[in-house]
Design a protein around this motif. Structure first.
Motif, PDB file in Angstrom:
ATOM      1  N   TYR A  35       0.852  -1.199   0.000  1.00 27.17           N
ATOM      2  CA  TYR A  35       0.000   0.000   0.000  1.00 27.17           C
ATOM      3  C   TYR A  35       0.881   1.240   0.000  1.00 27.17           C
ATOM      4  O   TYR A  35       1.940   1.263   0.630  1.00 27.17           O
ATOM      5  CB  TYR A  35      -0.864   0.042   1.270  1.00 27.17           C
TER       6      TYR A  35
ATOM      7  N   LYS B 224      -3.743   3.159  -0.795  1.00 26.74           N
ATOM      8  CA  LYS B 224      -4.082   2.538  -2.079  1.00 26.74           C
ATOM      9  C   LYS B 224      -3.152   1.347  -2.333  1.00 26.74           C
ATOM     10  O   LYS B 224      -1.942   1.433  -2.116  1.00 26.74           O
ATOM     11  CB  LYS B 224      -3.922   3.567  -3.200  1.00 26.74           C
TER      12      LYS B 224
ATOM     13  N   VAL C  86      -0.788  -0.676  -4.356  1.00 23.39           N
ATOM     14  CA  VAL C  86       0.047  -0.383  -5.516  1.00 23.39           C
ATOM     15  C   VAL C  86       0.723  -1.636  -6.077  1.00 23.39           C
ATOM     16  O   VAL C  86       1.201  -1.633  -7.205  1.00 23.39           O
ATOM     17  CB  VAL C  86       1.106   0.696  -5.197  1.00 23.39           C
TER      18      VAL C  86
END
Length: 155
Positions: free
Chosen positions: A112, A117, A119
């Motif tokens: 993250y 998010k 990744v």
């Protein structure tokens, strides 16, 4: 015989030069990186052109014809322990990837960014699994494997 003595001498030199701010790694011809502190011993016979590298966690890398040495920048990641206090897996930092050693096949790995998010994500296919960091900008990230989460910095 001379090759083995040279390899042993080089191994001793690298161990003696091991600095606290750097992590010396053996890089096998297959591309696998092993921190020097994780190497138990190397096996070779006089009749063979290859050797085997035996790691502290019991992993053996067979048929290594050539090794090189590399310095990896530390990320502050230490061994990850389970509830019993035993190491369940290790993370070895490299400039473009994280090598995760000793984790169960089929485990899911998530990386993250600082905003939460995802990744990177992957499923572990062997006890030595590599997560690529290529293409990620410098910054703070979180690696999650099972119930364990660790923070690392990509420079």
């Amino acid at each position: 015989m001379m090759r083995k003595l040279f390899t042993l001498l080089l191994l001793c030199i690298v161990l003696s030069l091991n600095a606290a701010e750097k992590v010396w790694c053996i890089v096998a011809d297959s591309g696998q990186k092993i921190a020097m502190s994780n190497v138990s011993f190397m096996l070779a016979s006089d009749a063979s052109e290859s050797l085997s590298i035996v790691c502290n966690n019991g992993i053996v890398i067979y048929n290594v014809a050539k090794i090189t040495f590399e310095i990896a920048e530390p990320t502050g990641i230490s061994d990850i322990t389970d509830d019993s206090g035993e190491a369940s897996f290790k993370v070895l930092p490299a400039s473009s990837s994280l090598q995760i050693m000793g984790c169960a096949e089929g485990s899911k790995i998530f990386v993250y960014d600082s905003g939460g998010k995802i990744v990177r994500q992957s499923i572990v296919t062997s006890s030595d699994h590599e997560v690529s960091l290529i293409g990620l900008p410098s910054g703070i990230y979180i690696l999650r494997l099972g119930n364990n989460s660790i923070k690392f910095i990509k420079k």
